[in-house]
Design a protein around this motif. Structure first.
Motif, short mmCIF file in Angstrom:
data_model
loop_
_atom_site.label_atom_id
_atom_site.label_comp_id
_atom_site.label_asym_id
_atom_site.label_seq_id
_atom_site.Cartn_x
_atom_site.Cartn_y
_atom_site.Cartn_z
N TRP A 101 2.72 -3.72 10.85
CA TRP A 101 2.93 -3.18 12.19
C TRP A 101 1.98 -2.03 12.49
CZ3 TRP A 101 5.68 -7.11 13.49
CH2 TRP A 101 6.63 -7.63 12.61
N SER A 102 0.69 -2.26 12.30
CA SER A 102 -0.29 -1.19 12.53
C SER A 102 -1.67 -1.80 12.64
CB SER A 102 -0.22 -0.17 11.37
OG SER A 102 -0.41 -0.82 10.12
N GLY A 103 -2.64 -1.17 11.95
CA GLY A 103 -3.99 -1.70 11.92
C GLY A 103 -4.15 -2.72 10.81
N THR A 104 -5.36 -3.12 10.55
CA THR A 104 -5.61 -4.13 9.54
C THR A 104 -5.34 -3.59 8.15
OG1 THR A 104 -7.95 -3.50 9.48
CG2 THR A 104 -7.34 -5.28 10.96
N GLU A 105 -5.11 -4.52 7.23
CA GLU A 105 -4.82 -4.16 5.84
C GLU A 105 -6.12 -3.75 5.15
OE1 GLU A 105 -5.06 -4.91 1.79
OE2 GLU A 105 -5.23 -6.77 2.91
N GLY A 106 -6.12 -2.56 4.53
CA GLY A 106 -7.38 -2.01 4.04
C GLY A 106 -7.54 -1.91 2.55
N GLY A 107 -6.54 -2.30 1.78
CA GLY A 107 -6.69 -2.26 0.34
C GLY A 107 -6.12 -1.01 -0.31
N LYS A 108 -6.15 -1.01 -1.64
CA LYS A 108 -5.52 0.08 -2.39
C LYS A 108 -6.22 1.41 -2.22
CE LYS A 108 -7.94 -1.12 -6.70
NZ LYS A 108 -8.75 0.10 -6.77
N ASP A 109 -7.45 1.41 -1.75
CA ASP A 109 -8.17 2.66 -1.51
C ASP A 109 -8.27 2.96 -0.01
OD1 ASP A 109 -8.74 3.10 -4.27
OD2 ASP A 109 -10.36 1.63 -4.14
N ASP A 110 -7.32 2.44 0.75
CA ASP A 110 -7.30 2.63 2.20
C ASP A 110 -7.50 4.10 2.55
OD1 ASP A 110 -6.43 2.76 4.97
OD2 ASP A 110 -5.58 0.79 4.65
N ILE A 111 -8.30 4.35 3.58
CA ILE A 111 -8.54 5.72 4.02
C ILE A 111 -7.27 6.38 4.52
CG2 ILE A 111 -9.14 5.15 6.42
CD1 ILE A 111 -11.37 7.27 6.18
N VAL A 112 -6.33 5.56 5.01
CA VAL A 112 -5.02 6.07 5.43
C VAL A 112 -4.08 5.96 4.23
CG1 VAL A 112 -3.12 5.88 7.08
CG2 VAL A 112 -5.45 5.26 7.78
N GLU A 113 -3.74 7.10 3.67
CA GLU A 113 -2.95 7.09 2.44
C GLU A 113 -1.63 6.34 2.62
OE1 GLU A 113 -1.20 10.20 -0.94
OE2 GLU A 113 -2.19 10.96 0.86
N LEU A 114 -1.01 6.50 3.79
CA LEU A 114 0.25 5.83 4.05
C LEU A 114 0.13 4.32 3.90
CD1 LEU A 114 3.18 6.34 5.12
CD2 LEU A 114 2.28 5.90 7.40
N TYR A 115 -1.02 3.77 4.27
CA TYR A 115 -1.21 2.32 4.22
C TYR A 115 -1.46 1.81 2.81
CZ TYR A 115 -1.77 2.41 9.35
OH TYR A 115 -1.59 2.56 10.69
N ARG A 116 -1.81 2.69 1.90
CA ARG A 116 -2.03 2.25 0.53
C ARG A 116 -0.75 1.70 -0.09
NH1 ARG A 116 -5.17 7.76 -1.35
NH2 ARG A 116 -6.74 7.71 0.33
N TYR A 117 0.38 2.16 0.45
CA TYR A 117 1.66 1.76 -0.13
C TYR A 117 2.05 0.36 0.28
CZ TYR A 117 1.66 6.80 -0.80
OH TYR A 117 1.32 8.08 -1.12
N LYS A 118 1.23 -0.29 1.13
CA LYS A 118 1.43 -1.70 1.42
C LYS A 118 1.01 -2.58 0.24
CE LYS A 118 -0.05 -1.31 6.30
NZ LYS A 118 -0.99 -1.89 7.28
#
Length: 297
Positions: A101-118
């Motif tokens: 429910w946001s932007g594209t999936e960016g991987g374990k080194d995602d610039i958005v720390e919150l998204y790394r937990y995906k």
């Protein structure tokens, strides 16, 4: 069919649950740690579960075809969602929609720390044998209404455009096309998509409108009847704003989201056919919540 949703007490999960109930095509199981009377009264089967109890999760998912997660699990292990994936496998669930429910999936080194937990969730899904789709709807249009009731079931946050105070801080030159979608439209779209036969794309992109921040500022200026105070910031400036070793992942979240925006992470088109839906457009949304008749100005 039976559909189970986790994280329906608020946020986009609540919008999805309400849309499924309003449509009335499927039986809705709401997985919850607490009672949600408003959904139960509308026909949802609210089922208490513990994410530390695999048995309770598997039992709750008996006969379920699709699991939708809107869990705000921000632990590094994403333990609640991973447990839900494993339970879905044991319960012979067919399809799983993880909390994106946001932007594209960016991987374990995602610039958005919150998204790394995906990532632990997506890794578990890739190994599960389940059909799955990562939902991506860009930026919630509702944030343009903060702090009015237009924010709906989301938290009243302000990121780049503060319509209330007629101010904007915009990443880059403001001409990047961005996906903006109202949470209510996301809910309605998902509810309709459940009726569409066939496979869902691995990246499920739901887009209400593609619009630049410069265009949004012009819309808001017209509605508010005065010019905005606008500041443009470069990627280097945002990078300098990052706080090293912050005490919370939220300290740098707005800055990280701005960098992700500049990296094109919120710039995409819809990719799911078969759903007819009239999305609210930015001009109409801003007019509704900030026009003179709204009572907020």
């Amino acid at each position: 069919m039976k559909v189970a949703i986790a994280g329906a007490s608020a946020g986009v999960g609540r919008c999805i649950a309400e849309s499924i109930l309003a449509r009335g095509s499927h039986t809705l199981i709401v997985l919850s740690r607490s009672k949600i009377p408003a959904l139960a009264e509308r026909g949802a089967v609210v089922t208490p579960v513990s994410y530390d109890s695999p048995e309770s999760l598997v039992a709750a998912l008996a006969g379920v075809h699709t699991v939708i997660s809107a869990i705000g699990d921000h632990s590094r292990s994403a333990s609640a969602q991973v447990a839900l994936v494993h339970a879905a496998v044991s319960a012979n669930v067919t399809r799983f929609i993880p909390s994106g429910w946001s932007g594209t999936e960016g991987g374990k080194d995602d610039i958005v720390e919150l998204y790394r937990y995906k990532q632990p969730v997506l890794d578990a899904l890739r190994q599960s044998g389940l059909k799955w789709s990562h939902p991506e709807n860009g930026i919630f249009m509702n944030y343009l209404a903060s702090p009015t009731k237009g924010v709906a079931t989301l938290k009243p946050l302000k990121f780049w455009i503060d319509v209330e105070n007629c101010k904007a801080t915009i990443p880059g030159d403001g001409n990047i096309k961005l996906a903006y979608t109202a949470a209510e439209d996301v809910g309605a779209f998902v509810a309709k998509a459940l009726d569409v036969p066939g496979e869902w794309p691995e990246s499920l992109r739901i887009v209400g409108a593609t619009v630049t921040h410069n265009e949004l500022v012009k819309i808001a200026e017209k509605v508010r009847g005065r010019p905005f105070e606008v500041v443009y910031k470069t990627a280097n400036e945002y990078t300098k704003d990052l706080v090293p070793n912050p005490p919370s992942i939220y300290v740098n979240m707005a800055t990280q989201l701005s960098l992700a925006l500049l990296d094109g992470r919120f710039s995409f088109d819809p990719n799911f056919e078969g759903v007819e839906h009239q999305f609210v457009q930015p001009a109409d949304f801003v007019q509704k919540w900030w026009g003179s008749e709204s009572g907020n100005v």
